[in-house]
Design an enzyme around this catalytic site. Structure first.
Site, mmCIF file in Angstrom:
data_model
loop_
_atom_site.group_PDB
_atom_site.id
_atom_site.type_symbol
_atom_site.label_atom_id
_atom_site.label_comp_id
_atom_site.label_asym_id
_atom_site.label_seq_id
_atom_site.Cartn_x
_atom_site.Cartn_y
_atom_site.Cartn_z
ATOM 1 N N GLU A 194 -6.129 -10.716 -1.127
ATOM 2 C CA GLU A 194 -6.929 -10.508 0.095
ATOM 3 C C GLU A 194 -8.417 -10.473 -0.239
ATOM 4 O O GLU A 194 -9.174 -9.673 0.319
ATOM 5 C CB GLU A 194 -6.518 -9.193 0.776
ATOM 6 C CG GLU A 194 -5.039 -9.111 1.096
ATOM 7 C CD GLU A 194 -4.641 -7.874 1.903
ATOM 8 O OE1 GLU A 194 -5.520 -7.206 2.461
ATOM 9 O OE2 GLU A 194 -3.433 -7.592 1.952
ATOM 10 N N GLU A 207 0.800 -1.243 0.000
ATOM 11 C CA GLU A 207 0.000 0.000 0.000
ATOM 12 C C GLU A 207 0.826 1.284 0.000
ATOM 13 O O GLU A 207 0.579 2.190 0.808
ATOM 14 C CB GLU A 207 -0.950 0.003 1.209
ATOM 15 C CG GLU A 207 -1.886 -1.195 1.238
ATOM 16 C CD GLU A 207 -2.753 -1.249 2.498
ATOM 17 O OE1 GLU A 207 -2.652 -0.357 3.346
ATOM 18 O OE2 GLU A 207 -3.523 -2.214 2.624
HETATM 19 O O1 G3I Z 1 -6.301 -8.735 19.788
HETATM 20 C C1 G3I Z 1 -5.229 -7.844 19.631
HETATM 21 C C2 G3I Z 1 -4.428 -7.640 20.882
HETATM 22 O O2 G3I Z 1 -3.790 -8.812 21.280
HETATM 23 C C3 G3I Z 1 -3.432 -6.537 20.661
HETATM 24 O O3 G3I Z 1 -2.542 -6.392 21.718
HETATM 25 C C4 G3I Z 1 -4.156 -5.243 20.439
HETATM 26 C C5 G3I Z 1 -3.149 -4.218 19.917
HETATM 27 O O4 G3I Z 1 -3.678 -3.214 19.164
HETATM 28 O O5 G3I Z 1 -5.369 -5.375 19.650
HETATM 29 C C6 G3I Z 1 -5.707 -6.589 19.000
HETATM 30 O O6 G3I Z 1 -5.069 -6.610 17.724
HETATM 31 C C7 G3I Z 1 -5.765 -6.147 16.593
HETATM 32 C C8 G3I Z 1 -5.548 -7.205 15.508
HETATM 33 O O7 G3I Z 1 -6.075 -6.739 14.277
HETATM 34 C C9 G3I Z 1 -6.174 -8.546 15.837
HETATM 35 O O8 G3I Z 1 -7.541 -8.479 15.754
HETATM 36 C C10 G3I Z 1 -5.155 -4.840 16.151
HETATM 37 O O9 G3I Z 1 -5.393 -3.825 17.097
HETATM 38 C C11 G3I Z 1 -5.702 -4.433 14.822
HETATM 39 O O10 G3I Z 1 -5.079 -3.268 14.353
HETATM 40 C C12 G3I Z 1 -5.448 -5.555 13.826
HETATM 41 O O11 G3I Z 1 -5.975 -5.193 12.590
HETATM 42 C C13 G3I Z 1 -5.442 -5.837 11.451
HETATM 43 C C14 G3I Z 1 -5.063 -4.787 10.438
HETATM 44 O O12 G3I Z 1 -4.715 -5.387 9.202
HETATM 45 C C15 G3I Z 1 -3.882 -3.938 10.901
HETATM 46 O O13 G3I Z 1 -2.686 -4.675 11.012
HETATM 47 C C16 G3I Z 1 -6.500 -6.782 10.915
HETATM 48 O O14 G3I Z 1 -6.660 -7.880 11.823
HETATM 49 C C17 G3I Z 1 -6.060 -7.322 9.570
HETATM 50 O O15 G3I Z 1 -7.107 -8.099 9.015
HETATM 51 C C18 G3I Z 1 -5.741 -6.167 8.642
HETATM 52 O O16 G3I Z 1 -5.305 -6.691 7.423
HETATM 53 C C19 G3I Z 1 -5.118 -5.762 6.367
HETATM 54 C C20 G3I Z 1 -3.924 -6.213 5.547
HETATM 55 O O17 G3I Z 1 -2.813 -6.415 6.363
HETATM 56 C C21 G3I Z 1 -3.615 -5.197 4.443
HETATM 57 N N1 G3I Z 1 -4.775 -4.935 3.627
HETATM 58 C C22 G3I Z 1 -6.002 -4.600 4.353
HETATM 59 C C23 G3I Z 1 -6.305 -5.677 5.385
HETATM 60 C C24 G3I Z 1 -7.655 -5.505 6.042
HETATM 61 O O18 G3I Z 1 -7.736 -4.310 6.739
#
Ligand code: G3I
Length: 364
Positions: free
Chosen positions: A281, A173
């Protein structure tokens, strides 16, 4: 006399019918292609001609037997959803947490599933103010020092999974919808400059693991021709500069309102780079208005089926060496409010019409 006349009339009628039928058949031959024999359909996604996978998480693999068994039965590729991102792997410069990423790598290897690493460099990792990323956000240094930070990180991560990760999203991105680089919003762009930081990331990844296939991954190809052009231009420039890049990833977070022709055009346009193409994705949302009492009607299921089928048919029609595969962002429909049903398996791990869409697209 009467008899002879009747016979003549009967012969004339027969001839007329015969000529009519012949004309009719030859004309339908011209207009309608004879039905092409359909290719035999694979029994599971694992048997498909190109790998089909999903973004997975270690907790579900460890604790949910339905989830794990479905992965083992169906998937030919997996992408760790979060476990190979900088914000999950680091806490400080040179301080790494490998447990979850190691688990994903071991799971992939022991189940003979291709592992796609996601993602080495992503501007969003540098925006997580309340997380492990303070060390990077607070870092002060010259451009060369920033390049050194990036190199150290990539050598550590891509080096650790050398031989285990088949491919990496090296940069994720980097481009905005208007086709520009992210400038101040992107810690790497701000401190190193673009496209220099992108080239550098690929060189470092190649140094760490010369056999890994290296991808540039982004979203929006299907809804912005400006962005799709900017991405292809970036890649063309990288190839001309001799940067080791092997693939283009199209995230394709889409929905049933998107014209399916846009999906086909996006994949085909990306393929013009000559690189491998990964729909990396995929999900097809159906409740775009976020209605809390929405239902997954037959019409919506059919619309979603058509989107999935278009994606797999388009992938299957690419030259074989460019078919890197399709990865969905998640395995099964989540249970959420408002509800949505974006994936190939329902929340009970059963195949949906979308699954059949993928299968039918492959065997068209
Ligand atoms: O449950 C955790 C916790 O253990 C942790 O300490 C805490 C820290 O912020 O929050 C929780 O983690 C979250 C994690 O998802 C698991 O659910 C994060 O905050 C949250 O930011 C994270 O979001 C992910 C996001 O990317 C950012 O990295 C999403 O799961 C993930 O599906 C998403 O994936 C992205 C791709 O990498 C790139 N393209 C878009 C796609 C969808 O948004």
């Amino acid at each position: 006399m009467k008899d002879i006349n009747f016979r003549k009339i009967r012969i004339a009628i027969c001839l007329f019918i015969l000529i009519g039928l012949t004309a009719c058949f030859s004309c339908s031959d011209e207009k309608q292609e004879p039905e092409k024999p359909k290719k035999p359909q694979p029994e599971t996604l694992r048997d498909s001609p190109f790998p089909i996978g999903a973004a997975l998480n270690p907790n579900s693999l460890k604790t949910n037997v339905n989830y794990r068994e479905l992965v083992q039965k169906e998937l030919g590729s997996l992408t760790p959803e979060n476990q190979m991102k900088m914000w999950t792997i680091t806490k400080g410069r040179g301080e790494y947490f490998w447990d979850d990423a190691d688990f994903m790598a071991d799971f992939a290897r022991s189940n003979n599933i291709r592992l796609h690493g996601h993602c080495l460099v992503w501007y969003k990792d540098g925006t997580r103010t309340n997380s492990n990323m303070q060390w990077l956000i607070n870092f002060q240094g010259t451009k060369e020092e920033w390049k050194q930070v990036m190199r150290e990180y990539i050598l550590a991560v891509a080096g650790r999974y050398k031989g285990k990760v088949a491919s990496w999203d090296v940069v994720n991105e980097a481009i905005r919808d208007d086709g520009s680089f992210r400038g101040e919003d992107d810690i790497w762009c701000k401190n190193i400059g673009a496209p220099e930081y992108i080239d550098w990331a690929f060189h470092c990844a190649h140094e760490a693991d010369p056999d890994a296939l290296l991808f540039y991954n982004d979203y929006g190809h299907e809804y912005s021709t400006t962005k799709q052009q900017a991405i292809n231009d970036l890649i063309k420039g990288m190839i001309e500069r001799g940067v080791p890049i092997h693939g283009i990833g199209l995230q394709m977070h889409t929905n049933v309102n998107r014209n399916i022709v846009d999906l086909r055009n996006a994949i085909n346009f990306a393929a013009q780079t000559g690189l491998k193409v990964h729909v990396s994705e995929l999900d097809v949302a159906v409740n775009t208005s976020k209605n809390p009492s929405a239902e997954f009607t037959t019409e919506l299921q059919d619309a979603q089926y058509r989107s999935y089928m278009m994606v797999s048919a388009t992938m299957a029609a690419l030259p074989e060496e460019q078919q890197y595969g399709i990865t969905t962002w998640g395995l099964q429909d989540p249970v959420t409010t408002p509800p949505d049903w974006p994936l190939m398996f329902d929340s009970n791990y059963q195949r949906k019409k979308a699954y059949q869409g993928i299968m039918n697209g492959i065997s068209e």
